[in-house]
Design an enzyme around this catalytic site. Structure first.
Site, PDB file in Angstrom:
ATOM      1  N   LYS A  54       0.840  -1.201   0.000  1.00 43.08           N
ATOM      2  CA  LYS A  54       0.000   0.000   0.000  1.00 43.08           C
ATOM      3  C   LYS A  54       0.881   1.260   0.000  1.00 43.08           C
ATOM      4  CE  LYS A  54      -3.838  -2.476   2.105  1.00 43.08           C
ATOM      5  NZ  LYS A  54      -4.602  -2.843   3.311  1.00 43.08           N
ATOM      6  N   GLN A  98      -4.526  -1.806   9.659  1.00 39.62           N
ATOM      7  CA  GLN A  98      -4.434  -3.096   8.976  1.00 39.62           C
ATOM      8  C   GLN A  98      -4.973  -4.206   9.882  1.00 39.62           C
ATOM      9  OE1 GLN A  98      -3.357  -3.564   5.696  1.00 39.62           O
ATOM     10  NE2 GLN A  98      -4.119  -5.632   6.029  1.00 39.62           N
ATOM     11  N   ASP A 121     -11.054   2.819   4.274  1.00 42.55           N
ATOM     12  CA  ASP A 121     -11.369   1.391   4.156  1.00 42.55           C
ATOM     13  C   ASP A 121     -12.876   1.159   4.159  1.00 42.55           C
ATOM     14  OD1 ASP A 121      -9.199  -0.239   3.725  1.00 42.55           O
ATOM     15  OD2 ASP A 121      -8.635  -0.374   5.841  1.00 42.55           O
TER      16      ASP A 121
END
Ligand code: NAD
Length: 307
Positions: A54, A98, A121
């Site tokens: 990422k 994450q 997200d």
């Protein structure tokens, strides 16, 4: 029937190029670069790989990124404090924590603490609510990427029977809502579904997000269906690989030389023989997730900067 692939690699690359153009345009107009913070907790090797990819993808798209690493022993309060700091930072438009995070940390509390306007997200309850209500907000990257892939592959969803196997919060459930928004008739299946093959056989569009190698076989697929395979499973046993890939020489070579290959939740030979369009694994859904994260981060920056 010869099945065609839906090329997630190419579509992912196109989205990333579009994001890079968008960030370049922002900069040219005198605005700062969009910024993404990635919070990585503990030593999970897969999470480390995901976060590095990422960060690398951000750099390529002109997005500033800040990786915040903490040991696996952190408390919920430690992580909440990191999130609160990021919520107030002027240079950060997107915050991703994450997953998975260590068990002692309250994942729900952490996700709820993220400012919904920085929740790239799309896991915050406010953004999930926006999705349910067809309102603007950030949407989970994997299903949003699949929608983009279907659209760019010319798949018309209106009135079609769509079956989603898997009801996770990050893939299955939001996927079903997005298909519904595009006027598909949607069925969600899960581990307690009765006659899974029979339900799947009704699908004009079948999405498998299960996490079980090659669970979906020939008798689950309606001839000519569009099949999206979200699963990522590692296969190390040559006999198993032989069965999944019908002895495909490239895959067998990979298992011999690298010790493993990847298979999705759908039996590859079944997709090749029965689908009209399908996503390969790897190179199907995988590349879209990061592309959509970058796209959400740019969108967040544009809104924050009123650009
Ligand atoms: P999850 O474990 O949270 O959910 C799996 C779902 O599958 C559950 O809802 C469960 O009810 C259902 N299920 C399990 N066994 C079943 C069975 N025998 N029959 C029918 N349904 C069954 O998983 P997830 O996070 O949604 O991920 C699913 C898969 O997608 C995994 O392989 C994961 O690695 C992969 N994934 C890929 C990407 C990507 O970018 N390509 C992103 C996220 C997840």
């Amino acid at each position: 029937m010869t099945a065609q692939i839906m090329d997630g690699k190419a579509v992912g690359a196109a989205i990333r190029r579009e994001v890079a153009e968008g960030t370049a345009e922002l900069r040219a107009r005198g605005f700062r670069a969009p910024g993404l913070a990635a919070v990585l907790i503990g030593e999970n090797p897969a999470s480390k790989v995901y976060v590095s990819s990422k960060v690398k993808a951000c750099a390529e798209a002109g997005i500033f990124s800040d990786k915040i690493e903490r040991p696996a022993t952190v408390t919920t309060e430690d992580v909440l404090q990191i999130v609160r700091d990021l919520n107030t930072r002027e240079d950060i438009d997107g915050i991703l924590v994450q997953l998975p995070i260590p068990k002692q940390v309250d994942e729900g509390a952490v996700l709820r603490a993220i400012d919904p306007t920085k929740d790239v997200d799309g896991f915050h309850p406010v953004n999930m609510g926006n999705l349910v209500l067809d309102q603007r907000g950030f949407e989970p990257c994997t299903p949003a990427g699949i929608m983009e892939l279907l659209k760019r592959s010319g798949v018309d969803l209106k009135g079609k029977n769509a079956v989603v196997v898997g009801r996770s919060h990050i893939v299955g459930k939001p996927m079903a809502l997005m298909l519904l928004r595009e006027h598909a008739t949607v069925t969600i299946c899960h581990s307690r579904t009765q006659d899974l093959p029979g339900v799947c056989r009704q699908a004009d569009v079948l999405v498998a997000a299960i996490g079980k190698p090659a669970l979906i076989t020939h008798d689950f697929i309606k001839p000519g269906a569009v099949v999206v395979d979200v699963g990522i499973n590692r296969v190390t046993d040559p006999a198993e690989a032989e069965r999944y890939f019908g002895g495909d020489p490239d895959r067998m070579k990979q298992v011999r030389e690298k010790g493993s290959t990847l298979v999705g939740d759908v039996l590859p030979t079944a997709m090749w023989e029965k689908a009209s369009l399908y996503t390969p694994v790897p190179g199907g859904v995988g590349p879209l997730t990061i592309a959509m994260l970058l796209s959400n981060t740019l969108k967040s920056a544009q809104m924050r900067l009123r650009a």
